[in-house]
Design a protein around this motif. Structure first.
Motif, PDB file in Angstrom:
ATOM      1  N   GLY A 170      21.931  -2.568   3.370  1.00  0.00           N
ATOM      2  CA  GLY A 170      22.880  -3.536   2.839  1.00  0.00           C
ATOM      3  C   GLY A 170      23.188  -3.306   1.370  1.00  0.00           C
ATOM      4  O   GLY A 170      24.253  -3.698   0.873  1.00  0.00           O
ATOM      5  N   PHE A 171      22.254  -2.678   0.651  1.00  0.00           N
ATOM      6  CA  PHE A 171      22.475  -2.336  -0.748  1.00  0.00           C
ATOM      7  C   PHE A 171      23.057  -0.934  -0.883  1.00  0.00           C
ATOM      8  O   PHE A 171      24.012  -0.711  -1.640  1.00  0.00           O
ATOM      9  N   TYR A 172      22.487   0.025  -0.165  1.00  0.00           N
ATOM     10  CA  TYR A 172      22.914   1.413  -0.335  1.00  0.00           C
ATOM     11  C   TYR A 172      24.311   1.658   0.206  1.00  0.00           C
ATOM     12  O   TYR A 172      25.012   2.544  -0.285  1.00  0.00           O
ATOM     13  N   ALA A 173      24.727   0.884   1.203  1.00  0.00           N
ATOM     14  CA  ALA A 173      26.101   1.006   1.689  1.00  0.00           C
ATOM     15  C   ALA A 173      27.097   0.620   0.604  1.00  0.00           C
ATOM     16  O   ALA A 173      28.235   1.102   0.589  1.00  0.00           O
ATOM     17  N   ARG A 174      26.662  -0.240  -0.328  1.00  0.00           N
ATOM     18  CA  ARG A 174      27.523  -0.650  -1.444  1.00  0.00           C
ATOM     19  C   ARG A 174      27.258   0.183  -2.691  1.00  0.00           C
ATOM     20  O   ARG A 174      27.743  -0.135  -3.774  1.00  0.00           O
ATOM     21  N   GLN A 175      26.449   1.234  -2.526  1.00  0.00           N
ATOM     22  CA  GLN A 175      26.071   2.127  -3.629  1.00  0.00           C
ATOM     23  C   GLN A 175      25.381   1.358  -4.761  1.00  0.00           C
ATOM     24  O   GLN A 175      25.523   1.676  -5.942  1.00  0.00           O
ATOM     25  N   ASP A 176      24.627   0.333  -4.355  1.00  0.00           N
ATOM     26  CA  ASP A 176      23.805  -0.432  -5.293  1.00  0.00           C
ATOM     27  C   ASP A 176      22.363   0.043  -5.134  1.00  0.00           C
ATOM     28  O   ASP A 176      21.678  -0.306  -4.180  1.00  0.00           O
ATOM     29  N   THR A 177      21.918   0.861  -6.069  1.00  0.00           N
ATOM     30  CA  THR A 177      20.552   1.373  -5.995  1.00  0.00           C
ATOM     31  C   THR A 177      19.597   0.636  -6.929  1.00  0.00           C
ATOM     32  O   THR A 177      18.388   0.727  -6.762  1.00  0.00           O
ATOM     33  N   ARG A 178      20.132  -0.078  -7.879  1.00  0.00           N
ATOM     34  CA  ARG A 178      19.258  -0.703  -8.877  1.00  0.00           C
ATOM     35  C   ARG A 178      18.444  -1.859  -8.304  1.00  0.00           C
ATOM     36  O   ARG A 178      17.255  -1.995  -8.589  1.00  0.00           O
ATOM     37  N   THR A 179      19.098  -2.688  -7.497  1.00  0.00           N
ATOM     38  CA  THR A 179      18.391  -3.866  -6.986  1.00  0.00           C
ATOM     39  C   THR A 179      17.202  -3.493  -6.111  1.00  0.00           C
ATOM     40  O   THR A 179      16.098  -4.020  -6.315  1.00  0.00           O
ATOM     41  N   PRO A 180      17.350  -2.590  -5.119  1.00  0.00           N
ATOM     42  CA  PRO A 180      16.173  -2.207  -4.337  1.00  0.00           C
ATOM     43  C   PRO A 180      15.077  -1.549  -5.170  1.00  0.00           C
ATOM     44  O   PRO A 180      13.895  -1.695  -4.861  1.00  0.00           O
ATOM     45  N   VAL A 181      15.470  -0.832  -6.240  1.00  0.00           N
ATOM     46  CA  VAL A 181      14.462  -0.227  -7.112  1.00  0.00           C
ATOM     47  C   VAL A 181      13.621  -1.308  -7.774  1.00  0.00           C
ATOM     48  O   VAL A 181      12.389  -1.244  -7.800  1.00  0.00           O
ATOM     49  N   LYS A 182      14.305  -2.304  -8.311  1.00  0.00           N
ATOM     50  CA  LYS A 182      13.604  -3.393  -8.988  1.00  0.00           C
ATOM     51  C   LYS A 182      12.646  -4.086  -8.036  1.00  0.00           C
ATOM     52  O   LYS A 182      11.467  -4.316  -8.358  1.00  0.00           O
ATOM     53  N   ILE A 183      13.133  -4.376  -6.836  1.00  0.00           N
ATOM     54  CA  ILE A 183      12.289  -5.034  -5.836  1.00  0.00           C
ATOM     55  C   ILE A 183      11.149  -4.119  -5.420  1.00  0.00           C
ATOM     56  O   ILE A 183       9.992  -4.554  -5.250  1.00  0.00           O
ATOM     57  N   GLY A 184      11.447  -2.836  -5.252  1.00  0.00           N
ATOM     58  CA  GLY A 184      10.429  -1.887  -4.835  1.00  0.00           C
ATOM     59  C   GLY A 184       9.301  -1.757  -5.829  1.00  0.00           C
ATOM     60  O   GLY A 184       8.127  -1.637  -5.447  1.00  0.00           O
ATOM     61  N   ILE A 185       9.633  -1.768  -7.093  1.00  0.00           N
ATOM     62  CA  ILE A 185       8.587  -1.676  -8.121  1.00  0.00           C
ATOM     63  C   ILE A 185       7.699  -2.913  -8.094  1.00  0.00           C
ATOM     64  O   ILE A 185       6.473  -2.814  -8.186  1.00  0.00           O
ATOM     65  N   TRP A 186       8.311  -4.089  -7.933  1.00  0.00           N
ATOM     66  CA  TRP A 186       7.501  -5.312  -7.815  1.00  0.00           C
ATOM     67  C   TRP A 186       6.532  -5.197  -6.635  1.00  0.00           C
ATOM     68  O   TRP A 186       5.342  -5.512  -6.756  1.00  0.00           O
ATOM     69  N   ALA A 187       7.061  -4.750  -5.486  1.00  0.00           N
ATOM     70  CA  ALA A 187       6.230  -4.672  -4.285  1.00  0.00           C
ATOM     71  C   ALA A 187       5.120  -3.643  -4.443  1.00  0.00           C
ATOM     72  O   ALA A 187       3.983  -3.851  -3.981  1.00  0.00           O
ATOM     73  N   MET A 188       5.420  -2.530  -5.115  1.00  0.00           N
ATOM     74  CA  MET A 188       4.407  -1.493  -5.278  1.00  0.00           C
ATOM     75  C   MET A 188       3.283  -1.966  -6.202  1.00  0.00           C
ATOM     76  O   MET A 188       2.101  -1.707  -5.948  1.00  0.00           O
ATOM     77  N   VAL A 189       3.648  -2.649  -7.262  1.00  0.00           N
ATOM     78  CA  VAL A 189       2.624  -3.195  -8.166  1.00  0.00           C
ATOM     79  C   VAL A 189       1.758  -4.213  -7.421  1.00  0.00           C
ATOM     80  O   VAL A 189       0.526  -4.206  -7.522  1.00  0.00           O
ATOM     81  N   ALA A 190       2.407  -5.082  -6.645  1.00  0.00           N
ATOM     82  CA  ALA A 190       1.657  -6.068  -5.868  1.00  0.00           C
ATOM     83  C   ALA A 190       0.730  -5.390  -4.872  1.00  0.00           C
ATOM     84  O   ALA A 190      -0.418  -5.815  -4.662  1.00  0.00           O
ATOM     85  N   ASN A 191       1.214  -4.300  -4.255  1.00  0.00           N
ATOM     86  CA  ASN A 191       0.383  -3.571  -3.303  1.00  0.00           C
ATOM     87  C   ASN A 191      -0.860  -2.986  -3.961  1.00  0.00           C
ATOM     88  O   ASN A 191      -1.972  -3.052  -3.416  1.00  0.00           O
ATOM     89  N   MET A 192      -0.689  -2.409  -5.137  1.00  0.00           N
ATOM     90  CA  MET A 192      -1.836  -1.819  -5.832  1.00  0.00           C
ATOM     91  C   MET A 192      -2.856  -2.881  -6.224  1.00  0.00           C
ATOM     92  O   MET A 192      -4.070  -2.676  -6.089  1.00  0.00           O
ATOM     93  N   VAL A 193      -2.378  -4.027  -6.697  1.00  0.00           N
ATOM     94  CA  VAL A 193      -3.299  -5.108  -7.060  1.00  0.00           C
ATOM     95  C   VAL A 193      -4.073  -5.573  -5.829  1.00  0.00           C
ATOM     96  O   VAL A 193      -5.302  -5.728  -5.859  1.00  0.00           O
ATOM     97  N   MET A 194      -3.351  -5.777  -4.716  1.00  0.00           N
ATOM     98  CA  MET A 194      -4.020  -6.231  -3.496  1.00  0.00           C
ATOM     99  C   MET A 194      -4.939  -5.147  -2.915  1.00  0.00           C
ATOM    100  O   MET A 194      -5.983  -5.450  -2.326  1.00  0.00           O
ATOM    101  N   ASN A 195      -4.567  -3.874  -3.083  1.00  0.00           N
ATOM    102  CA  ASN A 195      -5.465  -2.789  -2.664  1.00  0.00           C
ATOM    103  C   ASN A 195      -6.826  -2.915  -3.349  1.00  0.00           C
ATOM    104  O   ASN A 195      -7.872  -2.832  -2.705  1.00  0.00           O
ATOM    105  N   LEU A 196      -6.786  -3.091  -4.649  1.00  0.00           N
ATOM    106  CA  LEU A 196      -8.036  -3.164  -5.411  1.00  0.00           C
ATOM    107  C   LEU A 196      -8.837  -4.420  -5.067  1.00  0.00           C
ATOM    108  O   LEU A 196     -10.070  -4.410  -5.117  1.00  0.00           O
ATOM    109  N   LEU A 197      -8.131  -5.502  -4.711  1.00  0.00           N
ATOM    110  CA  LEU A 197      -8.831  -6.735  -4.354  1.00  0.00           C
ATOM    111  C   LEU A 197      -9.429  -6.675  -2.947  1.00  0.00           C
ATOM    112  O   LEU A 197     -10.506  -7.217  -2.697  1.00  0.00           O
ATOM    113  N   LEU A 198      -8.734  -5.998  -2.017  1.00  0.00           N
ATOM    114  CA  LEU A 198      -9.128  -6.042  -0.612  1.00  0.00           C
ATOM    115  C   LEU A 198      -9.961  -4.845  -0.157  1.00  0.00           C
ATOM    116  O   LEU A 198     -10.592  -4.902   0.900  1.00  0.00           O
ATOM    117  N   ILE A 199      -9.956  -3.746  -0.931  1.00  0.00           N
ATOM    118  CA  ILE A 199     -10.686  -2.562  -0.479  1.00  0.00           C
ATOM    119  C   ILE A 199     -12.194  -2.798  -0.475  1.00  0.00           C
ATOM    120  O   ILE A 199     -12.917  -2.250   0.360  1.00  0.00           O
TER     121      ILE A 199
END
Length: 498
Positions: free
Chosen positions: A361-390
């Protein structure tokens, strides 16, 4: 065609599990295979595909066939040259790449050396499969979906053949799998060329980084590297951290991830592949309401398949793993450990599938910035939860963190699309919700009542397991479909929505 590919991929993993189990050799191969495979999903099927298809779709509506051919030739040259350089550097630096992606292997010199040796064989697969994905993107843009969807069958065929017939002839049998990957890359790329020739778009590589289309694709690709492939980055981070855990952890995550990949690949990626060219054309023609209807249809299809698939993975983790993988070298302990991570991945399956259809829905409109921003948030959250849950959950904690971050990613993508007026509930969602609740509720009750304990599954021989699992699948599908029909859902409703 995607179904054929994924089912044969499951057969491939059954052969690998029976032949090599979850020991040192299997761990080393899965790392050596995952690195180029991760980069394939990140660059070829991820960022490149999401950047190239919208530009190609725009060219289809605005320029001549000759201009499209020049774009294809220029992109083929730029992509091929770039990947060739990356491949050569990676083969020379395989020792360092293995250390980066599996640092825990340093504690076992034999495992580390084996992973390095296999990576040098498997890495050229990135070049071959990326060119294959490029060819597939062209075919998809011209609505020829079957050939790209069938192409992965050749990877499974090559790996099954090398595991069964080449491995017994080699001094280190597991090395046969690495050669199988390399052979498969060449076969897959060659397979698609006649179909491009028939379209008149067989690439003649001419590196031209100054071509207007190439420059736009590169501009869209760079931020898309994060936005579309966050779930793959998270899975790779799981492998990095799992390399520090006990031997077998990488393999346990692999087998459980492969089972969750089956519905994701058959339905999630297939639906995303189909809707991206449509969304791109709808955006180019400024059909905003058609754009919203296409997204709405895709989300409903994901819920229709994703919810029961997620429930099945969580509730049937042991029966699935026992029936498919508990043969030869794979032990009962391996099944128990894999079941823990399978349940964790199963919880996030719906989110993984939603990401696949929301990101276009973003890439069809050639909007790459929004998914990047969201992706970085999710990746940071994943790393924090990795360290908490491992620490409390070991490898299963890594899988659970990936699932939780995927829900965060999907939720943010949906919210931004809604904010932009491109995602809103179409007429009929109240009835759809009731249908999904009734059908999935009935499925849960059936599984709870009829599935035997895992001890019984372990006691059955292979044919008994297969028969009971097949009967369970058929009964579940029939019950689910019957409840949907009883609550008013008809096939024409799905076709009308599309």
């Amino acid at each position: 065609m995607t179904m054929v590919s994924r089912v044969l991929g499951l057969v491939r993993d059954m052969v690998i599990a029976a032949a090599f189990g979850a020991g040192t050799g299997a761990d080393a191969f899965f790392v050596a295979f995952k690195i180029p495979n991760f980069l394939r999903r990140l660059f070829a099927e991820g960022a490149f595909n999401q950047a190239f298809v919208p530009v190609l779709a725009e060219y289809q509506t605005k320029v001549t066939k000759a201009d499209i051919k020049r774009l294809v030739d220029s992109v083929a040259g730029a992509l091929g040259l770039s990947l060739l350089l990356v491949t050569l550097l990676a083969m020379l630096g395989a020792h360092y790449i293995t250390w980066i992606f599996a640092p825990g292997f340093n504690a076992d010199p034999q495992k580390f050396a084996l992973a390095v040796e296999m990576l040098r064989i498997t890495f050229p697969y990135l070049l071959l499969i990326s060119l294959t994905a490029f060819s597939g993107s062209i075919l998809n843009a011209y609505k020829q979906f079957a050939v790209p969807a069938f192409t992965p069958v050749w990877l499974n065929v090559c790996m099954i053949c090398t595991a069964l017939w080449l491995a017994p002839q080699m001094q280190t049998p597991v090395m046969a799998l690495a050669w199988g990957v390399l052979i498969a890359g060449a076969v897959q790329f060659t397979f698609q060329l006649p179909f491009l020739y028939r379209l008149g778009l067989l690439p003649v590589p001419r590196p031209d980084f100054q071509h207007e289309g190439v420059r736009r694709i590169l501009k869209l690709m760079l931020p898309a590297l994060f936005g579309v492939s966050v779930s793959q980055i998270n899975l790779l981070l799981d492998t990095v951290l799992a390399s520090f855990l006990q031997t077998g952890s990488v393999s346990w995550l692999y087998f459980s991830d492969r089972l969750s990949e089956l519905p994701l690949g058959v339905f999630g990626i297939a639906i995303a592949t189909v809707i991206l060219p449509s969304l791109s054309r709808q955006h180019a023609s400024r059909s905003q309401e058609d754009f919203a209807r296409t997204l709405d249809w895709a989300i409903f299809m994901i819920l229709l398949i994703g919810i029961p698939a997620s429930l099945a993975l969580v509730m049937l983790a042991e029966p699935l793993l026992i029936s498919l993988f508990h043969y030869g070298a794979l032990t009962e302990h391996d099944v128990a450990m894999s079941a823990m991570s399978l349940r964790a991945y199963g919880l996030g399956l719906l989110a993984f599938m939603l990401i696949k259809v929301l990101a276009p829905g973003f890439y069809a409109r050639q909007d790459t910035r929004t998914p990047v921003k969201i992706g970085i948030w999710a990746m940071v959250a994943n790393m924090v939860m990795n360290l908490l849950l491992i620490w409390p959950l070991a490898h299963a904690g890594l899988a659970l963190a990936t699932s939780l971050s995927a829900f965060m990613n999907a939720g943010c993508l949906a919210w931004y699309l809604h904010r932009d007026g491109l995602l809103h509930a179409q007429v009929g969602w109240a009835k759809r919700t009731v249908q999904l609740l009734v059908a999935n509720g009935g499925l849960v009750v059936m599984i709870w009542l009829v599935v035997p304990d895992k001890v019984v599954w372990f006691a059955w021989h292979g044919m008994e397991r297969a028969w009971h699992l097949a009967a369970l699948v058929v009964a579940g599908v029939v019950l689910y479909a019957a409840l949907l029909l009883a609550t008013g859902l008809r096939p024409r409703h799905l076709r009308a929505a599309a």
